[in-house]
Design a protein around this motif. Sequence first.
Motif, mmCIF file in Angstrom:
data_model
loop_
_atom_site.group_PDB
_atom_site.id
_atom_site.type_symbol
_atom_site.label_atom_id
_atom_site.label_comp_id
_atom_site.label_asym_id
_atom_site.label_seq_id
_atom_site.Cartn_x
_atom_site.Cartn_y
_atom_site.Cartn_z
ATOM 1 N N LEU A 169 0.816 -1.222 0.000
ATOM 2 C CA LEU A 169 0.000 0.000 0.000
ATOM 3 C C LEU A 169 0.850 1.272 0.000
ATOM 4 N N LYS A 170 2.153 1.138 -0.205
ATOM 5 C CA LYS A 170 3.057 2.269 -0.015
ATOM 6 C C LYS A 170 2.765 3.443 -0.943
ATOM 7 N N ASP A 171 2.157 3.172 -2.098
ATOM 8 C CA ASP A 171 1.897 4.244 -3.057
ATOM 9 C C ASP A 171 0.516 4.874 -2.899
ATOM 10 N N VAL A 172 -0.303 4.388 -1.950
ATOM 11 C CA VAL A 172 -1.660 4.925 -1.802
ATOM 12 C C VAL A 172 -1.897 5.598 -0.452
ATOM 13 N N LEU A 173 -1.051 5.347 0.535
ATOM 14 C CA LEU A 173 -1.285 5.880 1.877
ATOM 15 C C LEU A 173 -0.568 7.214 2.087
ATOM 16 N N SER A 174 -1.262 8.136 2.741
ATOM 17 C CA SER A 174 -0.663 9.421 3.102
ATOM 18 C C SER A 174 -0.348 9.515 4.590
ATOM 19 N N TYR A 175 -0.794 8.537 5.350
ATOM 20 C CA TYR A 175 -0.557 8.545 6.801
ATOM 21 C C TYR A 175 -0.642 7.106 7.300
ATOM 22 N N VAL A 176 0.217 6.776 8.252
ATOM 23 C CA VAL A 176 0.216 5.440 8.852
ATOM 24 C C VAL A 176 0.244 5.581 10.367
ATOM 25 N N ALA A 177 -0.510 4.728 11.041
ATOM 26 C CA ALA A 177 -0.512 4.685 12.500
ATOM 27 C C ALA A 177 0.129 3.391 12.980
ATOM 28 N N ILE A 178 0.920 3.501 14.046
ATOM 29 C CA ILE A 178 1.471 2.335 14.730
ATOM 30 C C ILE A 178 0.707 2.193 16.037
ATOM 31 N N GLY A 179 0.030 1.063 16.202
ATOM 32 C CA GLY A 179 -0.874 0.881 17.323
ATOM 33 C C GLY A 179 -0.185 0.698 18.663
ATOM 34 N N ALA A 180 -0.996 0.757 19.713
ATOM 35 C CA ALA A 180 -0.492 0.687 21.084
ATOM 36 C C ALA A 180 0.195 -0.635 21.388
ATOM 37 N N ARG A 181 -0.211 -1.698 20.716
ATOM 38 C CA ARG A 181 0.382 -3.015 20.964
ATOM 39 C C ARG A 181 1.611 -3.269 20.091
ATOM 40 N N SER A 182 1.836 -2.404 19.106
ATOM 41 C CA SER A 182 2.949 -2.584 18.169
ATOM 42 C C SER A 182 4.094 -1.611 18.388
ATOM 43 N N VAL A 183 3.861 -0.555 19.149
ATOM 44 C CA VAL A 183 4.790 0.573 19.182
ATOM 45 C C VAL A 183 6.147 0.218 19.781
ATOM 46 N N GLU A 184 6.228 -0.838 20.587
ATOM 47 C CA GLU A 184 7.500 -1.223 21.177
ATOM 48 C C GLU A 184 8.219 -2.282 20.345
ATOM 49 N N ASN A 185 7.596 -2.716 19.269
ATOM 50 C CA ASN A 185 8.170 -3.752 18.428
ATOM 51 C C ASN A 185 9.288 -3.182 17.557
ATOM 52 N N GLN A 186 10.439 -3.846 17.569
ATOM 53 C CA GLN A 186 11.609 -3.343 16.845
ATOM 54 C C GLN A 186 11.369 -3.231 15.347
ATOM 55 N N GLN A 187 10.719 -4.220 14.751
ATOM 56 C CA GLN A 187 10.522 -4.202 13.304
ATOM 57 C C GLN A 187 9.610 -3.065 12.869
ATOM 58 N N HIS A 188 8.596 -2.744 13.680
ATOM 59 C CA HIS A 188 7.738 -1.605 13.367
ATOM 60 C C HIS A 188 8.556 -0.309 13.373
ATOM 61 N N ARG A 189 9.332 -0.124 14.409
ATOM 62 C CA ARG A 189 10.118 1.099 14.530
ATOM 63 C C ARG A 189 11.087 1.266 13.360
ATOM 64 N N LEU A 190 11.789 0.183 13.033
ATOM 65 C CA LEU A 190 12.790 0.270 11.970
ATOM 66 C C LEU A 190 12.133 0.469 10.611
ATOM 67 N N THR A 191 10.983 -0.184 10.393
ATOM 68 C CA THR A 191 10.265 0.003 9.123
ATOM 69 C C THR A 191 9.836 1.453 8.952
ATOM 70 N N VAL A 192 9.332 2.062 10.030
ATOM 71 C CA VAL A 192 8.920 3.472 9.974
ATOM 72 C C VAL A 192 10.098 4.353 9.581
ATOM 73 N N SER A 193 11.311 3.982 10.007
ATOM 74 C CA SER A 193 12.495 4.806 9.716
ATOM 75 C C SER A 193 12.795 4.885 8.225
ATOM 76 N N GLY A 194 12.179 4.001 7.428
ATOM 77 C CA GLY A 194 12.381 4.034 5.988
ATOM 78 C C GLY A 194 11.205 4.583 5.214
ATOM 79 N N MET A 195 10.192 5.059 5.911
ATOM 80 C CA MET A 195 8.998 5.594 5.244
ATOM 81 C C MET A 195 9.114 7.105 5.080
ATOM 82 N N ASP A 196 8.426 7.651 4.058
ATOM 83 C CA ASP A 196 8.558 9.081 3.775
ATOM 84 C C ASP A 196 7.247 9.839 3.942
#
Length: 342
Positions: free
Chosen positions: A148-175
């Motif tokens: 969905l990377k070409d259609v989304l203008s905003y992404v939320a990381i949920g309360a149960r995911s926010v401490e997950n390493q892969q979520h954090r690192l993936t966000v670091s590559g999003m624009d």
Amino acid sequence: MSFNYIRKIPSSEEIINELPLPKELAKIKEIRDKEIKDAIERKNDKFIVIIGPCSAHNEDAVCDYTSRLARVQEKVKEKIIIIPRVYTNKPRTTGEGYKGMLHQPNPNEKPNILEGLKSIRQMHIRAITESHLTPADEMLYPENYTYLKDVLSYVAIGARSVENQQHRLTVSGMDIPVGMKNPTSGDISVMLNSIYAAQHGHTFLYQGWEVKTSGNPLSHAVLRGAVDRYGTNIPNYHYEDMINIAKEYMERNLSNPTIIVDTNHANSMKKFYEQPRIVKEILYSRKHSSILKDMVRGLMIESYIVEGNQKPNENIYGKSITDPCLGWEDSEKLIYYIAENV
């Protein structure tokens, strides 16, 4: 074996090629992305309203709702940027229950991930086509973002995911802007640590590749309240809460210090009808603090066509099958109120 391999899922490139975003819509998204980015970076004074159903389970109703938002957006475009919530993944505390359209394109049928990926992409594209509003979704599974990377203008990381390493690192590559929610415990340091991690570059394993990211300076905080060990909801949208969080935020020296407040979930104690009152309190607090005026730059609101919620087999058009939502009439009034008071 513990794993039963059902079917091989096509790559994101294959799915995108099968269901491409038309060039004219890609241009609309480019313009919208800049407007939202400028709001986070203080290059415009527009207030962000991320609004829509708890989970998107019916394409027709979602697109109907998003088109209604588009008509309101035109009236408030000088003050507000409306981002439709088109949430296609639903976190489940125990793993039980409807997990979103990605899992079940039809909530009354068995899971089918392949059809789910196609269904959610098709729904997002149709919603953009009919409304010219580009949507938000929750990133429950980091590896699925690329579909969905070409259609989304905003992404939320949920309360149960926010401490997950892969979520954090993936966000670091999003624009695009990514909202990192405080965890269900309410521990603000977890959320701020997540933002710090997301704003810095990393090297890690992603979709079979060693990748290197540059960091995402648009990642920011979302306050959604907390739940104590006895199951009691503890709001964090009150004036004192937001001031304390803002001060902690600024001490971290993070880029674009921004707070979005979620008006439902633990902040409303899951009483959806309290959202207008909560919105009014937040806007009042912004008027009485230059710090909050600058840092609180948006709201998340759960809203749909019909208020409340229903069981999946009830099939009431435009009514949530997960958390209860504010109805359309109250939602429309609330957006106009926000525009008049930001």
